[in-house]
Design an enzyme around this catalytic site. Structure first.
Site, PDB file in Angstrom:
ATOM      1  N   HIS A 450      26.028  -0.374  53.144  1.00  8.29           N
ATOM      2  CA  HIS A 450      25.079  -0.058  52.706  1.00  8.29           C
ATOM      3  C   HIS A 450      24.742   1.005  51.675  1.00  8.29           C
ATOM      4  O   HIS A 450      23.966   0.889  50.647  1.00  8.29           O
ATOM      5  CB  HIS A 450      24.139   0.381  54.137  1.00  8.29           C
ATOM      6  CG  HIS A 450      22.895   1.221  54.015  1.00  8.29           C
ATOM      7  ND1 HIS A 450      21.537   1.078  54.754  1.00  8.29           N
ATOM      8  CD2 HIS A 450      22.495   2.531  53.359  1.00  8.29           C
ATOM      9  CE1 HIS A 450      20.797   1.742  54.267  1.00  8.29           C
ATOM     10  NE2 HIS A 450      21.127   2.631  53.603  1.00  8.29           N
ATOM     11  N   GLU A 451      25.742   1.991  51.791  1.00 11.41           N
ATOM     12  CA  GLU A 451      25.739   2.937  50.745  1.00 11.41           C
ATOM     13  C   GLU A 451      26.363   2.646  49.265  1.00 11.41           C
ATOM     14  O   GLU A 451      25.724   2.784  48.429  1.00 11.41           O
ATOM     15  CB  GLU A 451      26.607   4.220  51.123  1.00 11.41           C
ATOM     16  CG  GLU A 451      25.886   4.735  52.601  1.00 11.41           C
ATOM     17  CD  GLU A 451      24.659   5.383  52.477  1.00 11.41           C
ATOM     18  OE1 GLU A 451      24.114   5.504  51.434  1.00 11.41           O
ATOM     19  OE2 GLU A 451      23.854   5.744  53.492  1.00 11.41           O
ATOM     20  N   HIS A 455      22.553   0.810  48.100  1.00 13.18           N
ATOM     21  CA  HIS A 455      22.183   1.773  47.169  1.00 13.18           C
ATOM     22  C   HIS A 455      22.926   1.867  45.753  1.00 13.18           C
ATOM     23  O   HIS A 455      22.202   2.228  44.696  1.00 13.18           O
ATOM     24  CB  HIS A 455      22.098   3.352  47.597  1.00 13.18           C
ATOM     25  CG  HIS A 455      21.246   3.190  49.181  1.00 13.18           C
ATOM     26  ND1 HIS A 455      20.092   2.924  48.902  1.00 13.18           N
ATOM     27  CD2 HIS A 455      21.385   3.595  50.218  1.00 13.18           C
ATOM     28  CE1 HIS A 455      19.346   3.278  49.984  1.00 13.18           C
ATOM     29  NE2 HIS A 455      20.257   3.679  50.796  1.00 13.18           N
ATOM     30  N   GLU A 508      15.523   0.935  51.069  1.00 16.44           N
ATOM     31  CA  GLU A 508      16.278   0.942  52.341  1.00 16.44           C
ATOM     32  C   GLU A 508      16.203  -0.604  52.957  1.00 16.44           C
ATOM     33  O   GLU A 508      17.368  -1.041  53.420  1.00 16.44           O
ATOM     34  CB  GLU A 508      15.841   1.907  53.590  1.00 16.44           C
ATOM     35  CG  GLU A 508      15.715   3.299  53.383  1.00 16.44           C
ATOM     36  CD  GLU A 508      17.032   3.901  52.995  1.00 16.44           C
ATOM     37  OE1 GLU A 508      18.095   3.143  53.314  1.00 16.44           O
ATOM     38  OE2 GLU A 508      17.271   5.107  52.215  1.00 16.44           O
TER      39      GLU A 508
END
EC number: 3.4.14.4
Length: 675
Positions: A450-451, A455, A508
């Site tokens: 996710h990070e 992102h 997100e």
């Protein structure tokens, strides 16, 4: 008594984040560096109270007075003598803990107000009869008179954070509307001013026309500062017929304390990067300059693998109803070497893994800027809530050209693993034991992906102030329309400023989808130590956790205003909808009756169809997310009017496409961290 959704239950847990071993291993100099950074963070965190609700600072001050005068056991004896029951005193302690935890009286995750679960009259007797009231009678009575009614009020507008008639916010004065917020953002863009460290105040002049004050957060107020880049900005403007005044000095006493401790921390910095970083942060908080904070963030990015990691400033825009203003946040943490080694391996594999994402290479950065990715144990986290992972800085221009850092907060993740079987909702009985066993390891994988690759992926198509483009206009094709790119970001425009109210949820959603998509990659699972049947269980529980979260997300939807109160939960609901719409029995949600006789639901994920049905569905969805983010739909066409893009292309790329696309649920109306 209040509706249960507006109270914190008496059996709510309190978790300790264990960082003793990591702190023990620090040198004396590192401990002092961490101490002063922590003090700066705690002082700065007080600004969050002023960013939440009108009464939040007064509630905090009142509680501080009470507990400084009497410890909880002493206060308990006094409360029982005043007629409170044990349950009511416990409810008061839970409320106080909630205020401290959320830095205000609204939940940091969901933006819902919470009120004390005891009669107002009883709490008033406790407060006015307390030792604090005896020591400081006028002050304590004044605080109670200021915040008592608002503390308990559940008037419709006060139940949630929001703008105008839809909620309460202190980022704007009470008479501001969404139209005012949009006008102010356009004004800020025109002056190349960031909204991150601002608040907006509106008043109507004698001529009946609105007048706006854009107030910057800074130590300095009206006094000029020699050679300051901000001095020339502090003046009156006329913009689209409206009067704007740019001032500064917001949170000045608080930021003065922040600056004092950042100055002290400089004496214990480990290297020149940290010294220059702190110098620029001091400049930023003193002058009100986001550009100085960006310069500090550049040095922070260059400070690779520090033993003591920190970041501080006006960071996340989740709670601004318009999505542009940053909430103050400051953290200090120490490296967890074992988990950091896995993340380093993931970073080393990132360039290859990025190629697996389902969009053309032109929609990815020309060169992956290798970031720091460490697992840290939190020593201090000042703000409205502690996430499990962070990808920062949030400045688009830095992320595109300088890079970023990823942080996984190990002692937060360890606490989040704890799950009681009897409290597991929506799952089939035969899934619960597997879920409990693999939730923690699968969450490690999801947070990492996710990070770093959620992102951390993607490119924004930008035309700079000189007119140069960072992409080839003639060869780059939008995979959704099959046409050349028709829109882009102009100099000074950012993801938050252009997508505003949906920016956080959108991003997100993209990051969570990337995590689900790439966790299917055997290389990723090997990095985290999973092979064979264990790897398959990690995949299954990661996907199952997401579809369950999609159901849990409905708690954060407000039907009265058709709005979502939490970006991550809106994103997870959208992903659930995407997987439901994929069909073929991949995900099913079945209405049922719970053991308490009330309506319930069960969610089931067919693990045999994750790759055959789920992966293609996410592949299509990620392409649909990526194209609009990279090429913001501008109102200024690239070509002459006679050759504008076709109406059908505009529908596919613009806001109406978002609403009409079958893979973009209607409830998507409306950076980054993993909660």
């Amino acid at each position: 008594m209040a509706d249960t959704q507006y109270i914190l239950p008496n059996d709510i847990g309190v978790s300790c984040l264990d960082c003793r071993e990591a702190f023990r291993l620090l040198s004396p100099t590192e401990r002092l560096y961490a101490h002063h950074l922590s003090r700066a963070a705690w002082y700065g965190g007080l600004a969050v109270l002023l960013q939440t609700s009108p009464e939040a600072p007064y509630i905090y001050a009142l509680l501080s007075r009470l507990f400084r005068a009497q410890d909880p056991d002493q206060l308990r004896q006094h409360a029982l003598a005043e007629g409170l029951t044990e349950e009511e005193y416990q409810a008061f302690l839970v409320y106080a803990a909630g205020v401290y935890s959320n830095m205000g009286n609204y939940k940091s995750f969901g933006d819902t107000k919470f009120v004390p679960n005891l009669p107002k009259e009883k709490l008033e007797r406790v407060i006015l009869g307390s030792k604090a009231a005896q020591q400081h009678p006028e002050e304590v009575r004044g605080l109670w008179q200021t915040c008592g009614e608002l503390m308990f009020s559940l008037e419709s507008r006060l139940r949630h954070l929001g703008l105008g008639k839809e909620g309460i916010t202190t980022y704007f004065s009470g008479d501001c509307t969404m139209e005012d917020a949009k006008l102010a953002q356009d004004f800020l863009d025109s002056q190349n001013l960031s909204a991150y460290n601002t608040r907006l105040f509106k008043e109507v002049g004698q001529d009946g026309q609105p007048r706006y004050e854009v107030r910057l957060a800074s130590v300095l107020g009206a006094e000029p500062a020699l050679d300051s880049e901000m001095t020339s900005k502090l003046k009156s403007y006329t913009f689209r017929g409206s009067h704007f005044q740019v001032t500064r000095g917001d949170y000045a006493p608080i930021l003065q304390k922040v600056v004092e401790h950042l100055e002290k921390a400089k004496a214990y910095a480990a290297n020149s990067h940290q010294e220059q970083m702190l110098a620029q942060y001091i400049e930023s908080f003193t002058q009100g300059s986001i550009e100085a904070h960006k310069r500090g963030s550049r040095f922070w990015i260059q400070d690779k693998g520090p033993i003591v990691e920190s970041y501080i400033g006006f960071i996340e825009s989740y709670r601004d109803p318009f999505g542009s203003r940053g909430e103050f946040e400051g953290f200090v943490a120490m490296v967890n070497k074992a988990m950091s080694a896995k993340f380093e391996w993931l970073v080393a594999s990132a360039e290859q893994l990025l190629k697996e994402l389902p969009w053309p290479p032109a929609f990815e950065k020309d060169k992956f800027l290798t970031p720091d990715f460490t697992s840290l144990d939190v020593l201090t986290f000042a703000g409205s809530g502690i996430p499990a992972g962070i990808n920062i800085p949030n400045y688009d221009d830095l992320r595109q050209t300088e890079g970023f850092k990823n942080v996984s907060l190990g002692n937060v993740l360890a606490v989040s693993y704890t799950t009681q079987r009897e409290k597991l909702t929506f799952l089939e009985e035969d899934d619960k034991d597997l879920y409990i066993r693999w939730k923690g390891p699968s969450f490690d994988v999801q947070v990492g992906l996710h990070e770093l690759l959620g992102h951390g992926s993607g490119k924004l198509f930008v035309q700079d102030e000189k007119g140069a483009f960072n992409f080839d206009q003639d060869t780059v094709i939008n995979p959704e329309t099959g046409e050349q790119i028709q829109s882009w970001y102009r100099s000074g425009e950012t993801w938050d400023s252009k997508f505003s109210t949906i920016a956080s949820s959108y991003e997100e959603c993209r990051a969570e989808s990337v995590g689900l998509y790439l966790c299917l990659n055997p290389q990723v699972l090997e990095i985290f130590g999973f092979e064979g049947a264990d790897a398959e269980d990690v995949i299954y529980v990661n996907w199952l956790n997401m579809v369950r979260a999609g159901l849990l997300a409905l708690e954060f939807y407000t039907p009265e205003t058709a709005s979502w109160r939490q970006a991550h939960m809106q994103a997870r609901f959208v992903i659930l909808r995407v997987l439901l719409e994929a069909g073929e029995g991949l995900v099913t949600v079945t209405p049922t009756t719970g053991s308490d006789g009330r309506p319930d639901a069960r969610v089931r994920l067919d693990r045999s169809k994750i790759r055959s049905v789920g992966k293609p569905a996410l592949e299509r969805f990620l392409r649909r997310l990526q194209a609009p983010k990279c090429s913001f739909l501008s109102t200024r066409p690239r070509r002459p009017a006679s050759s504008n893009p076709s109406p059908s292309a505009s529908r596919r790329m613009g806001p109406s496409w978002k609403r009409s696309s079958p893979s973009w649920p209607q409830l998507m109306r409306g950076s980054g961290r993993a909660p």
